[in-house]
Motif scaffolding. Structure first.
Motif, PDB file in Angstrom:
ATOM      1  N   THR A   7      40.689  37.022  45.872  1.00 53.37           N
ATOM      2  CA  THR A   7      40.985  36.428  44.569  1.00 53.37           C
ATOM      3  C   THR A   7      42.470  36.090  44.413  1.00 53.37           C
ATOM      4  N   GLU A  11      44.275  32.558  43.206  1.00 50.68           N
ATOM      5  CA  GLU A  11      45.283  32.544  42.145  1.00 50.68           C
ATOM      6  C   GLU A  11      46.582  31.904  42.626  1.00 50.68           C
ATOM      7  N   ILE A  49      33.662  32.143  46.118  1.00 51.35           N
ATOM      8  CA  ILE A  49      33.779  33.371  45.312  1.00 51.35           C
ATOM      9  C   ILE A  49      32.678  33.411  44.260  1.00 51.35           C
ATOM     10  N   THR A 100      34.904  38.029  50.568  1.00 49.86           N
ATOM     11  CA  THR A 100      34.626  38.010  49.137  1.00 49.86           C
ATOM     12  C   THR A 100      33.653  39.131  48.770  1.00 49.86           C
ATOM     13  N   GLU A 103      35.541  42.374  48.826  1.00 53.78           N
ATOM     14  CA  GLU A 103      36.362  42.503  47.630  1.00 53.78           C
ATOM     15  C   GLU A 103      35.494  42.902  46.443  1.00 53.78           C
TER      16      GLU A 103
END
Length: 113
Positions: A7, A11, A49, A100, A103
């Motif tokens: 993530t 960002e 994601i 992903t 995470e």
């Protein structure tokens, strides 16, 4: 790219886009004079994601099932219009999907099973 924390990568790309760069000098490849590659990459990261999270919400639990639920071919085709999707792209999507999933599962190292 060794981290499963993906993530922050998305960002960072969004922060770069917000700077509205006129020129992007990547670590490899030609200098870019527009944001189309950056925008496509943001779209790709976000789609993977989102799709991994949606698969997990549908209670898909194996890596293989989660990876099968991710379909970003439409975005991938935009990187090389007119050419078939490369095996490298498919491998990248599989690896990014795995990261992903790790995470989302708080760093679970063993998502293979």
């Amino acid at each position: 790219t060794n981290s499963y924390s993906v993530t922050p990568w998305l960002e960072s790309l969004r922060r770069l886009e917000a700077l509205d760069p006129a020129v992007i000098v990547p670590g490899q490849g030609p200098v870019m004079h527009d944001k189309s590659y950056l925008e496509r990459t943001i779209e790709l990261f976000a789609a993977v994601i989102d799709q991994v999270h949606a698969a997990l919400e549908r209670e898909l639990v194996t890596l293989k099932d989660v990876q099968a639920a991710v379909n970003v071919d439409r975005i991938g085709i935009g990187y090389a219009p007119g050419a078939p999707l490369s095996e490298d792209f498919r491998l990248w999507v599989g690896n990014f999907s795995k990261k992903t999933m790790q995470e989302a599962l708080d760093g679970a190292a063993d998502v293979e099973n």
